[in-house]
Design a protein around this motif. Sequence first.
Motif, PDB file in Angstrom:
ATOM      1  N   LYS A 136      -9.921   4.111  -1.205  1.00  0.00           N
ATOM      2  CA  LYS A 136      -8.747   4.890  -0.835  1.00  0.00           C
ATOM      3  C   LYS A 136      -7.612   4.026  -0.278  1.00  0.00           C
ATOM      4  N   LEU A 137      -7.887   2.737  -0.145  1.00  0.00           N
ATOM      5  CA  LEU A 137      -6.892   1.805   0.392  1.00  0.00           C
ATOM      6  C   LEU A 137      -6.094   1.182  -0.746  1.00  0.00           C
ATOM      7  N   THR A 145       3.919  -2.372   1.085  1.00  0.00           N
ATOM      8  CA  THR A 145       3.505  -1.231   1.888  1.00  0.00           C
ATOM      9  C   THR A 145       2.036  -0.937   1.622  1.00  0.00           C
ATOM     10  N   THR A 146       1.418  -0.295   2.587  1.00  0.00           N
ATOM     11  CA  THR A 146      -0.010   0.008   2.510  1.00  0.00           C
ATOM     12  C   THR A 146      -0.215   1.508   2.656  1.00  0.00           C
ATOM     13  N   THR A 147      -1.126   2.060   1.863  1.00  0.00           N
ATOM     14  CA  THR A 147      -1.432   3.487   1.989  1.00  0.00           C
ATOM     15  C   THR A 147      -2.936   3.698   2.039  1.00  0.00           C
ATOM     16  N   PRO A 154       1.544   1.842   8.663  1.00  0.00           N
ATOM     17  CA  PRO A 154       2.649   0.942   9.038  1.00  0.00           C
ATOM     18  C   PRO A 154       2.168  -0.423   9.519  1.00  0.00           C
ATOM     19  N   LEU A 155       2.061  -1.381   8.604  1.00  0.00           N
ATOM     20  CA  LEU A 155       1.626  -2.729   8.969  1.00  0.00           C
ATOM     21  C   LEU A 155       2.831  -3.660   9.095  1.00  0.00           C
ATOM     22  N   GLY A 210      -7.723   7.329   8.683  1.00  0.00           N
ATOM     23  CA  GLY A 210      -8.889   8.026   8.152  1.00  0.00           C
ATOM     24  C   GLY A 210     -10.019   7.164   7.630  1.00  0.00           C
ATOM     25  N   SER A 211      -9.884   5.841   7.679  1.00  0.00           N
ATOM     26  CA  SER A 211     -10.942   4.994   7.119  1.00  0.00           C
ATOM     27  C   SER A 211     -12.111   4.861   8.090  1.00  0.00           C
TER      28      SER A 211
END
Length: 235
Positions: A136-137, A145-147, A154-155, A210-211
Amino acid sequence: MLKVLLIDDDKELSQLLSEYLHTEGFTIDTAYDGQTALELALKNPYSAIVLDVMLPIRNGFDVLKNLRQHNQTPVIMLTAKGDTVDRVIGLEIGADDYLAKPCDPRELVARIRAILRRANQKEVTTNSVERLSSGKLSLHLGTRTTTWEGNEVPLTGTEFSVLEILVRRAGQVISKDEMTEQALNRKLTPYDRSIDVHVSNIRKKITAAGSSKDLIINVRGAGYMLTMNDDDSAA
């Protein structure tokens, strides 16, 4: 010309660093207290910020915490030599790197250029559609950007670089020496906890999205690894 905000209440040191940075091709704004620094940082699009910890009105930590609520401008913190606590706190609240005072201007320039290279990867890859994913990453290299499940995490620029290394080699242990060289563009030094703190920050932010807490594990004496579940895969 790249524009840097230099924040230090030592006016003589600021003048010396400003002159040196100018000879290296940077445009410099200076601030001598935390309140003025924060106002300048929020009004102007700086390429990077050099931030002292001990400042009048607002200290450097307070400035950084407020700044990170609004933007991800690369920040190098200046800390007292040997003050590990300041370094760790700075990294925990979003600094990209740190440097002990008194600092060598040549090393400061090298550190600024290193974080700018990482930040500029966003521009270089703007047209790229490349994406790395593990379950899911997802890491979107074009926008850096990271989701997680489609929700943005927000990294900072450095945290993104650290996570990119882990995702590219998901399921493999990567040493802190290698991560320091690839993500921070420098050698790992004794008592250097930068990678530990950046990984801790990434864990907190991804876990909040959520991880599992075990998505990134520390393999004692060996390094860090992004774990892979049955449905995980790095693309």
